[in-house]
Enzyme design. Structure first.
Site, short mmCIF file in Angstrom:
data_model
loop_
_atom_site.label_atom_id
_atom_site.label_comp_id
_atom_site.label_asym_id
_atom_site.label_seq_id
_atom_site.Cartn_x
_atom_site.Cartn_y
_atom_site.Cartn_z
N LYS A 190 0.85 -1.20 0.00
CA LYS A 190 0.00 0.00 0.00
C LYS A 190 0.88 1.24 0.00
CE LYS A 190 -1.74 2.80 2.85
NZ LYS A 190 -1.81 4.06 2.05
N GLU A 265 10.64 0.70 10.32
CA GLU A 265 11.70 1.71 10.20
C GLU A 265 11.00 3.04 10.41
OE1 GLU A 265 13.52 4.64 9.13
OE2 GLU A 265 13.42 3.93 7.06
N CYS A 299 13.98 9.97 6.95
CA CYS A 299 14.00 9.49 8.33
C CYS A 299 15.37 9.65 8.97
CB CYS A 299 13.57 8.02 8.36
SG CYS A 299 14.52 6.98 7.23
N GLU A 400 10.42 15.07 15.71
CA GLU A 400 10.76 14.97 14.29
C GLU A 400 9.92 15.97 13.48
OE1 GLU A 400 11.86 11.42 11.25
OE2 GLU A 400 9.90 11.29 12.19
#
Length: 507
Positions: A190, A265, A299, A400
């Site tokens: 997806k 992750e 990331c 983040e």
């Protein structure tokens, strides 16, 4: 292509592109017939539409993947056959690198100069895991019981559900597809609803490569519908996800309902540590690569730059000067150095964090605004932003942001640098810039991060495992270890001459 000295790539001007989903080697609409828009973040205009897949579409794809795994042609293909298909897919990706790159740039605003290099490197993932496909084996174990042979085999898990983020859809799909297919699994993928196009372009190559029906399926849709259904489906034996730590927690909870394996992750707040003996020019370029490449939407972004107090002012001056020269512009122009944020919601989030940083007392040394020039005003641009005087407990240093925003933090010595670097919930990546080889290895050994670079930043390879500590994830992608993440071990015992005299005695 432009006739000037610049090279500008373009999609064919055919109006809004209409995509279909790829299930069981068929191109289909969603069960509801609904579509959703993909917006070009440079122009702010709709350029493509994809099917609004939901639970019914996920179920159809999972059933196709399960049938392929258990009874279909795929179940009879050995490692050598899987390797041949992966190599063919790699060849096709290489041949179609340009259209794949353009599709991703128009979807998420990354630079064509980066994406062309990336798509041309993607065949390497296919070739590497093709090389491993016929080398997945167990062990012969010398057990302590006489007249017994014991050996293990590694077997595929079954249906793998992969949920892909919007920042690097193709690369992060290959992180998962390569080892999963090499090991003999089937997949339901997806894509992010922000970036459906490049993976549907990839699906065309999957079909052309000759993968049997049901082996690789791509269902487009939203996370809270299609994504949620995929994570909850009882026939999905493993979930592989790249994205935020918050979503990772939800996936773990959903997977627990049917004991699916997970590899995650997740987020990062990675420290880029500059010592006083570093090559400052090289370190400045490393910081630029770590945070402003991909507009900070990675990331592993080096979003916290820790600078030794004795060189803080000099380094900051060099960084601000070089950052002021970054050229923002059309991501499809090879001369552009920084593109857009991927979509409006993320654009607003980044700008809100800049406001938070200023309210916390950090000082904007460069950037901090949305550009207003005619070329840039319609796109989701944020100026490359440098915050000085940052304390590590500020929100901009702990949360983040996922945008082109960097925090400069002073440190006194090696111990202080380690304390600051490890003082975060994340542990994805880190870098150390120093000419002292002993210090470099000491730091690498003590940093709480799954990847540590020394005198470089943001380098990955299909051969090297990648993943995080703490809230940055579970499991590893790439390398031989990734294949093991997609297999399960069976222990087989063979009696070569024992007679059972006491059926109630085991040992």
């Amino acid at each position: 292509m432009s006739t000037s000295t610049k090279t500008i790539y373009e999609l064919p001007n055919t109006g809004v592109k209409q995509y279909k989903m790829f299930i069981n080697n068929e191109w289909i609409e969603s069960a509801s017939g609904k579509m959703f828009d993909s917006v070009n973040p440079f122009t702010g205009e709709v350029w493509a539409q994809a099917p609004m897949g939901e639970a019914e579409d996920i179920d159809r794809a999972v059933k196709a993947a399960k049938a392929a795994f258990e009874t279909g042609e795929w179940s009879r293909i050995n490692g050598a056959g899987r390797a041949a298909l992966l190599r063919k897919l790699g060849d096709l990706i290489g041949e179609n690198a340009e259209i794949l790159a353009i599709s991703e740039v128009v979807d998420n605003g990354k630079l064509i100069r980066e994406m062309l290099g990336q798509t041309k490197s993607l065949p390497g993932w296919c070739y590497y895991f093709a090389g491993l496909a016929d080398k997945i084996h167990g062990e012969s174990i010398p057990v302590d019981i006489p007249n017994m042979i014991n050996y293990t085999v590694r077997e595929p898990l079954g249906v793998v559900g992969a949920i892909i983020p919007w920042n690097s859809p193709l690369l992060l799909t290959l992180f998962k597809l390569g080892p999963a297919i090499a090991a003999g699994n089937t997949m339901v993928i997806k894509p992010s609803e922000v970036t459906p196009a490049s993976l549907l372009e990839l699906a065309k190559l999957v079909e052309e490569a000759g993968f049997p029906p049901g082996v690789i399926n791509i269902v487009t849709g939203y996370g809270n519908t299609a994504g949620d259904a995929l994570t909850r489906h009882p026939d999905v034996r493993k979930l592989a996800f790249t994205g935020s730590s918050a979503t990772g927690k939800l996936i773990v909870k959903n997977s627990a309902e049917h004991f699916a394996r997970v590899s995650l992750e997740l987020g990062g707040k990675s420290p880029n540590i500059i010592f006083d003996d570093a090559d400052l020019s090289n370190a400045v370029n490393g910081v630029l690569a770590g945070i402003f490449a991909a507009s900070g939407q990675t990331c592993m972004a080096g979003s916290r730059v820790l600078v030794h107090e004795s060189i803080y002012d000099e380094f900051t001056e060099k960084l601000v000067e070089r950052t002021s020269q970054i050229r923002l512009g059309n991501p499809l122009d090879m001369e552009t150095e920084m593109g857009t944020v991927a979509f409006e919601g993320q654009h607003n989030k980044v700008l809100s964090y800049i406001e938070i940083g200023e309210s916390e007392g950090a000082k904007v040394l460069h950037g901090g605004k949305r550009p207003t020039t005619d070329e840039l005003k319609n796109g989701f641009f944020v100026e490359p932003t440098i915050f000085g005087d940052v304390q590590n407990d500020m929100r901009i240093a702990q949360e983040e942001i996922f945008g082109p925003v960097v925090c400069l933090i002073r440190f006194k010595d090696e111990e202080d640098a380690l304390r600051i670097a490890n003082d975060t919930e994340f542990g994805l990546a880190a870098a150390v810039w120093t000419k002292d080889v002993q210090r470099a290895h000491r730091m690498a050994g003590k940093l709480n991060a799954g990847t540590v670079w020394i005198n470089n930043y943001r380098k990955v390879s299909y051969a090297s495992p990648f993943g995080g500590y703490k809230a940055s994830g579970i499991g590893r992608e790439n390398g031989m270890q990734a294949v093991h993440e997609y297999t399960q071990v069976k222990s087989i015992w063979v009696d070569t001459g024992n007679i059972i005299t006491d059926p109630f005695k085991i040992l």
